[in-house]
Motif scaffolding. Structure first.
Motif, PDB file in Angstrom:
ATOM      1  N   ASP A  56      -4.883   3.170  -1.469  1.00 33.92           N
ATOM      2  CA  ASP A  56      -4.515   4.475  -0.936  1.00 33.92           C
ATOM      3  C   ASP A  56      -4.949   4.516   0.530  1.00 33.92           C
ATOM      4  O   ASP A  56      -6.136   4.479   0.840  1.00 33.92           O
ATOM      5  N   THR A  84      -0.168   4.663  -2.071  1.00 28.39           N
ATOM      6  CA  THR A  84      -0.540   5.823  -1.266  1.00 28.39           C
ATOM      7  C   THR A  84       0.296   7.046  -1.640  1.00 28.39           C
ATOM      8  O   THR A  84      -0.246   8.149  -1.826  1.00 28.39           O
ATOM      9  N   ASP A  95       0.801  -1.220   0.000  1.00 28.00           N
ATOM     10  CA  ASP A  95       0.000   0.000   0.000  1.00 28.00           C
ATOM     11  C   ASP A  95       0.837   1.274   0.000  1.00 28.00           C
ATOM     12  O   ASP A  95       0.319   2.352  -0.282  1.00 28.00           O
TER      13      ASP A  95
END
Length: 585
Positions: free
Chosen positions: A487, A471, A467
């Motif tokens: 995100d 992000t 992630d």
């Protein structure tokens, strides 16, 4: 202005080249430093003394020995005049030790008006000194350090002047959210900093300012594959850096390549632990990538210099420190306050660190395999040494935050703090990492967003290192095509996390499945059994089957890339010996 430095890393070859003079950049001595002879003695011919490995408090660092009654002279002049602003308050960072005899250190310098200033400090035999000395007013020509009484091993001698002015507010406002510092702290367990075992003011302050992921998992239980996932946003089987000689697949786009292609400056500064060597592809996308044998404080100062130089443009800077990873020389975990004698006293022995020809990481490996019996109180001692190492790193991180605040960079920076894996510390009968237990796979992930955004927000659902890339790219307004992560700024439902190399793991809520090609699956309930001591696979076959289906679907999704052979790079004999000493081979 600049920094004049005598400094070395942790046992490697010291770099003595002149480097860029921008901002707070390190100026590694090349003619600016000289050793003077004793009073009345013959002159010393060498302009630059050679740096040698020095054992100081059981920590091996590069440095030079300042013999009794000799001087180190550090010039601060170049062709244009003083390189330290005479109107600035300069500082001298001094680190070293008096190994055999106590000594008195005497420092003197002259200001622009010709007035002489002095500082002195006594260091007892066996004592370690780490101090920052204010030089107010700043030296106009140079300064001299003398040891009176005994020899003093100088490991760092760093003269710092005032940095250039920060960019105008309008420029700073435009760059908010487009300047990213990603810090990977090798071998940092999640529970080492949340909550901290020892006082750690820098981590405490950062925790308050950050968005925190409390159930965050690394992509793999050791350095190379886990960093492959962190720096590509792809699963281990996709990026391909799985085994000792595997490199990142050329078809996989790195996070640095994505930022570079968007016009950002990209820089990497990593510890030379072999795994992140450029030959494995980790330098791809970085306009400047340095793999160095430096200690964490020196790395952080070099990173601060780079951040200062990049202050007026978008950038992505990746900083990897090897602390608090176990060492390969004497003590299993090193810190400024730990030495073999002090550690031995805790166990009632004269010295600690080597037993039956096994030292440091090798000792941990022998304890893990049962080749050496664990002494009463030894596990507690090892945990204490580990956490002292983390506390040392906290002080280093605190210095970096203070410098970034001073330069006006902190508030607009996005700062990510995470780790590649944790450490077992005998929690499950193991000492090192490499296994898929919670204390190894579960790591911190804190994101300090610009201007206090999301400060104090916690995400309690399962997240993974997949992630991070998604992000950061999303927050920068850049495409995230082909990335499986989410995100973390956006609320989402609970998703399973996948990790591992040979043992593959799926975490779904409180359930965790271990799967291996030739061994029976294991099932653990992390809520009822966080130590993973009770395998529930036989009692809960329905859950095992469900999680195995999840894992098979994940493997099918990554199979296309996995069917493409990953490139490889050869580990030479010196690197193999280093890795073996660290417990890897």
């Amino acid at each position: 202005m600049v920094v004049g430095v005598l400094t070395g890393g942790c046992g490697g070859t010291a770099n003595q080249d002149l480097v860029d003079r921008r901002g707070w950049q390190d100026l590694l001595v090349d003619g600016g430093l000289r050793m003077d002879s004793p009073v009345g003695g013959p002159p010393v011919e060498a302009a630059v003394p050679s740096l040698e490995p020095i054992l100081c408090g059981d920590v091996v660092r590069q440095g030079i020995q300042l013999a009794a009654r000799r001087d180190i002279a550090l010039d601060v002049l170049d062709s244009s005049g003083p390189v330290v602003d005479p109107e600035a308050v300069a500082t001298l960072r001094l680190e070293g030790c008096a190994r055999q005899r106590s000594t008195e250190l005497r420092l003197r310098w002259r200001d622009a008006g010709g007035q002489t200033h002095r500082w002195q400090h006594r260091v007892e035999a066996g004592g370690i000194l780490r101090t920052t000395i204010p030089l107010d007013p700043a030296p106009a020509r140079g300064l001299r350090l003398r040891s009176v009484g005994g020899a003093f091993d100088v490991q760092e001698m760093i003269l710092e002047g005032r940095a250039a002015s920060p960019p105008p507010d309008a420029v700073a406002d435009d760059l908010a959210g487009r300047q990213i510092l990603l810090i990977s702290i090798d071998t940092l367990r999640a529970d080492a900093v949340e909550p901290p075992v020892l006082p750690m003011p820098a981590f405490d302050a950062l925790r308050v300012q950050s968005q925190r992921m409390t159930r965050h998992y690394s992509g793999a239980p050791w350095t190379k594959p886990s960093h492959g996932t962190l720096l590509t946003g792809q699963p281990v089987r996709v990026h391909g850096a799985v085994n000792v000689e595997d490199a990142l697949r050329p078809s996989v786009t790195t996070l640095a390549e994505r930022f570079r292609d968007a016009g950002w400056a990209t820089e990497g500064l990593v510890h030379d632990c072999v795994w992140l060597n450029p030959k494995f592809g980790f330098d791809r996308g970085f306009e400047r990538y340095r793999s160095v044998p430096w200690s964490a404080p020196k790395q952080v100062r070099a990173a601060a210099a780079s951040l200062d130089a990049l202050a007026d443009r978008p950038f992505f800077l990746f900083l990897h420190t090897f602390d608090p990873h176990s060492d390969f020389r004497r003590l299993p975990y090193e810190s400024l306050e730990a030495d073999a004698t002090k550690a031995g006293a805790a166990l009632g022995v004269e010295r600690y660190g080597c037993r039956e020809a096994h030292c440091a990481s090798g000792l941990l490996k022998a304890l893990e395999t049962g080749d050496i019996d664990i002494l009463p109180g030894e596990v507690e001692l090892l945990r204490s040494l580990y956490h002292r190492g983390v506390a040392d790193l906290d002080a280093t991180l605190g210095w970096l935050v203070a410098r970034l605040r001073e330069r006006g960079l902190w508030d607009r920076l996005t700062v990510v703090v995470t780790s590649d894996h944790g450490e077992s510390l005998h929690g499950v009968g193991r000492m090192l990492h490499g296994s898929p237990f919670e204390e190894v796979l579960r790591v911190p992930l804190w994101i300090k967003w610009p201007a206090g955004e999301r400060a104090g927000v916690t995400i309690d659902r399962t997240t993974s290192s997949l992630d991070v890339a998604t992000t950061l790219l999303s927050a920068a307004g850049l495409p995230t095509s082909g990335l499986p992560g989410v995100d973390l700024r956006v609320p989402s439902r609970e998703r399973p996390a996948f990790a591992g190399t040979h043992w593959r793991v799926v975490i779904d809520g409180d359930l965790k499945l271990w799967w291996h090609r030739i061994e029976p699956s294991r099932l653990y309930d992390l809520a009822a059994d966080p130590g993973e001591t009770r395998d529930l696979a036989a009692q809960r076959p329905v859950e095992v089957a469900r999680l195995e289906r999840l894992l098979r679907r994940w493997q099918r999704a990554t199979r296309a890339a996995a069917d493409t052979e990953a490139p490889s790079a050869t580990i030479d004999a010196e690197e193999a010996a280093h890795l073996e000493a660290l417990g890897y081979l």
